[in-house]
Design a protein around this motif. Structure first.
Motif, short mmCIF file in Angstrom:
data_model
loop_
_atom_site.label_atom_id
_atom_site.label_comp_id
_atom_site.label_asym_id
_atom_site.label_seq_id
_atom_site.Cartn_x
_atom_site.Cartn_y
_atom_site.Cartn_z
N THR A 38 -26.60 -3.36 -34.18
CA THR A 38 -27.77 -4.04 -34.73
C THR A 38 -28.05 -3.58 -36.15
O THR A 38 -28.25 -4.39 -37.07
N ARG A 42 -27.50 -5.76 -39.80
CA ARG A 42 -28.61 -5.96 -40.74
C ARG A 42 -28.27 -5.40 -42.12
O ARG A 42 -28.60 -5.99 -43.16
N VAL A 80 -25.23 -9.82 -37.05
CA VAL A 80 -25.61 -8.92 -35.96
C VAL A 80 -24.77 -9.23 -34.71
O VAL A 80 -24.28 -8.30 -34.04
N HIS A 81 -24.59 -10.51 -34.42
CA HIS A 81 -23.75 -10.89 -33.27
C HIS A 81 -22.35 -10.31 -33.39
O HIS A 81 -21.80 -9.76 -32.43
N TRP A 84 -22.38 -6.65 -32.73
CA TRP A 84 -22.47 -6.44 -31.28
C TRP A 84 -21.12 -6.67 -30.63
O TRP A 84 -20.70 -5.93 -29.74
N ARG A 246 -31.08 -10.86 -26.53
CA ARG A 246 -31.16 -9.41 -26.69
C ARG A 246 -29.79 -8.75 -26.58
O ARG A 246 -28.91 -9.25 -25.86
N PRO A 247 -29.59 -7.62 -27.26
CA PRO A 247 -28.33 -6.89 -27.06
C PRO A 247 -28.23 -6.45 -25.61
O PRO A 247 -29.20 -5.98 -25.02
#
Length: 309
Positions: A38, A42, A80-81, A84, A246-247
């Motif tokens: 995350t 960012r 962010v995806h 992850w 959500r993660p």
């Protein structure tokens, strides 16, 4: 022309650092990896100016109707995806025993794939860089579905070996595009009734054709269509999507049937149509979840010559 020494040293150092980070992250639990992801995603939005510009340029082509603020939000969420995604792959050993819980099949998806395989001619499994494609392949292997995927080597033999080991541990075979033995291995996939995964969502240096993608011609690998026609194999489009925002919400694997007419007289036109239909299915998946695609890829960098149909 030989690669200069300073270039080889720089690449070697980069490879060493990257492999070291992978080893370090592999010791972390998924939750910690996702938290770091995350933050990394960012930060990437702030510091990776070229990537940010490429993403916004692609999003402007795909979604001209959206305001700039909406496209920026998609791009930020996409970074962010992807962070992850990387965390989910490198920390896999921490939750691999619970993979079936973290990655599920959408209703009817596994049944559609098994029905295609039941014809005994193998399956062309067209896919793209949508959702977490690595976990999708691993989940298919975990379900006991025989499968292989075609991939491009990284350019660093040691990193390629790391990827191959991770994929082998996941129960699916990797056929490297640069390997002369891959052509025969692809034929064996159909003879052995396997699902052969082919990524078709990027403009790469392979045989391809221009088909519509978000309303604009995009040069697209045509192997999925050509192989389907040659081996009379069923075609599906498969992709993964996150189950929530959500993660740690996990993923589900989706499978879409791509029907085609085996008796069509023009085999070349048929292969192009299969390619276009697969691309349309991937576009629909991306439209449904825009942040879960690689918008920094310059998908429309090549265009057909002026005046061509």
């Amino acid at each position: 022309m030989p690669v200069p020494l300073h270039t080889r040293l720089r690449r070697g150092a980069r490879s060493l650092v990257l492999r070291g980070l992978i080893r370090l992250f592999s010791l972390l639990p998924l939750r910690v990896g996702l938290a770091i992801g995350t933050a990394a995603g960012r930060i990437a939005w702030i510091v990776a100016r070229r990537t940010r510009a490429d993403m916004l340029a692609s999003l402007e082509v795909a979604f001209p109707e959206k305001a700039l603020a909406e496209r920026e939000a998609i791009a930020r969420a996409s970074l962010v995806h992807l962070a992850w995604l990387a965390a989910e792959v490198v920390t896999i050993r921490s939750y691999d025993r619970k993979l079936e819980d973290y990655v599920s099949f959408a209703p009817g998806a596994e049944e559609r794939l098994r029905a295609a395989l039941s014809k005994g001619r193998g399956v062309v499994y067209a896919s793209g860089h949508v959702g977490n494609w690595e976990l999708m392949a691993r989940r298919i292997g975990r379900a006991g579905i025989p499968s292989a995927t075609i991939a491009k080597e990284t350019g660093d033999p040691k990193m390629t070996a790391v990827l191959e080991r991770l994929r082998n541990e996941g129960g699916f075979e990797t056929l490297w595009r640069e390997d002369p033995a891959t052509a025969r291995a692809m034929i064996r996939c159909f003879k052995q009734n396997k699902a052969l995964g082919i990524l078709i969502d990027q403009d790469t240096r392979v045989q391809g054709v221009f088909v519509p993608f978000f309303g604009r011609p995009a040069f697209t690998p045509r192997a999925a269509g050509d192989l389907a026609v040659r081996f009379k194999a069923p075609v599906v489009v498969g992709y993964a999507r996150r189950r929530g925002p959500r993660p740690g919400d996990g993923h589900e694997v989706c499978v879409v049937d791509i029907p085609w007419d085996e008796d069509a007289p023009d085999r070349d036109a048929l292969a192009v149509k299969v390619t276009a239909d697969c691309t349309a299915a991937l576009e629909a998946a991306i439209r449904a979840n825009p942040p879960e695609w690689v918008w920094m890829h310059r998908r429309w960098k090549r265009q057909p010559p002026a005046g061509s149909s």
